[in-house]
Enzyme design. Sequence first.
Site, mmCIF file in Angstrom:
data_model
loop_
_atom_site.group_PDB
_atom_site.id
_atom_site.type_symbol
_atom_site.label_atom_id
_atom_site.label_comp_id
_atom_site.label_asym_id
_atom_site.label_seq_id
_atom_site.Cartn_x
_atom_site.Cartn_y
_atom_site.Cartn_z
ATOM 1 N N CYS A 156 -39.171 10.390 -7.165
ATOM 2 C CA CYS A 156 -39.391 11.319 -8.276
ATOM 3 C C CYS A 156 -40.802 11.889 -8.182
ATOM 4 O O CYS A 156 -40.982 13.103 -8.201
ATOM 5 C CB CYS A 156 -39.185 10.606 -9.608
ATOM 6 S SG CYS A 156 -37.498 9.996 -9.867
ATOM 7 N N GLU B 70 -47.471 -1.931 -9.061
ATOM 8 C CA GLU B 70 -46.486 -1.132 -8.338
ATOM 9 C C GLU B 70 -47.175 -0.249 -7.303
ATOM 10 O O GLU B 70 -46.715 -0.158 -6.150
ATOM 11 C CB GLU B 70 -45.683 -0.266 -9.313
ATOM 12 C CG GLU B 70 -44.636 0.588 -8.623
ATOM 13 C CD GLU B 70 -44.066 1.677 -9.517
ATOM 14 O OE1 GLU B 70 -42.860 1.956 -9.398
ATOM 15 O OE2 GLU B 70 -44.835 2.253 -10.325
#
Length: 311
Positions: free
Chosen positions: A193, A68
Amino acid sequence: MPSESMPHFEYQYLSLLREVWEHGDERHDRTGVGTRSLFGPVMRFSLADDAVPLLTTKRVAWKTAAREMLWFLTGDTNIRELVRQKVHIWTDWPLDRYRRETGEKIDRDAFEARVLDDDAFAERWGDLGPVYGKQWVGWDTYEPAGEGLFRRGTPINQIARLVDDIRRNPTSRRLLFTGWNVAELDGMALPPCHMTYQYHVAGGRLSGILWQRSCDLGLGFAFNAFSAAMLLRMLAQQCDLEPGELVWSAGDAHVYLNHEHLVHEQLARAPRGQPVLRITRKPASIFDYRIEDFEVTGYDPHPHIAAPVAV
């Protein structure tokens, strides 16, 4: 190995997990699941001697977190490349949108298969909007085009600029990047986030602080901490520095109410071992790392604990 004078790094996480679950404010949230939340916790992790804050009280798929992070650095915002690598952590958001907008009751595997097989489907339904990677390496700029009009200018690559700044001006107080582009939040599948990273050079060591506006302690934290440490190690290598310390902080640190089983099971386990992260080569740039360049040893975690993701 940790000693009485130097306890295992993971105990500060377990202490926070317990504190949030036992004393956090119970609140309604965007997902409808509900959380218990505390505001403003801080943890510190040494990265000396290749140490990495990889949780051991449950198995963490660190290669998924690494893939990721490498995907973010490409600037890609479509899940297709992640799905090709069998990374499913971003699929729930476009899948949820597809189900809501079409009414089709499609499962995740079928949805991902269509993303892989159908270019037009992937373009329409696999895109997440201008999420992390877009802001990190392609922040849009605009310039006057006459009569009150504007045209798109040259995007800003925050990561390339950060590497250059660390090399040229290591004492700067502006060694940071962010994903919080206010103008584009509404177009994102999920606003960032882990949103702001800042770095500090002292004594030949690079330290970093990650500030999260929101942190799911049950699921998200394990990925966030590992990824932030991995990125810091990459930056340090590119700038010929040693890794120093990772400081983690959050605004809203929370546990979802449907993660009660996870909390109790994880708190009943003792941390074990000292995971080590090694980078096996130095690529030409921060953007040239491959998953094969990362190696974790000394990792002997307790079994995985399954828990639902709140979308």
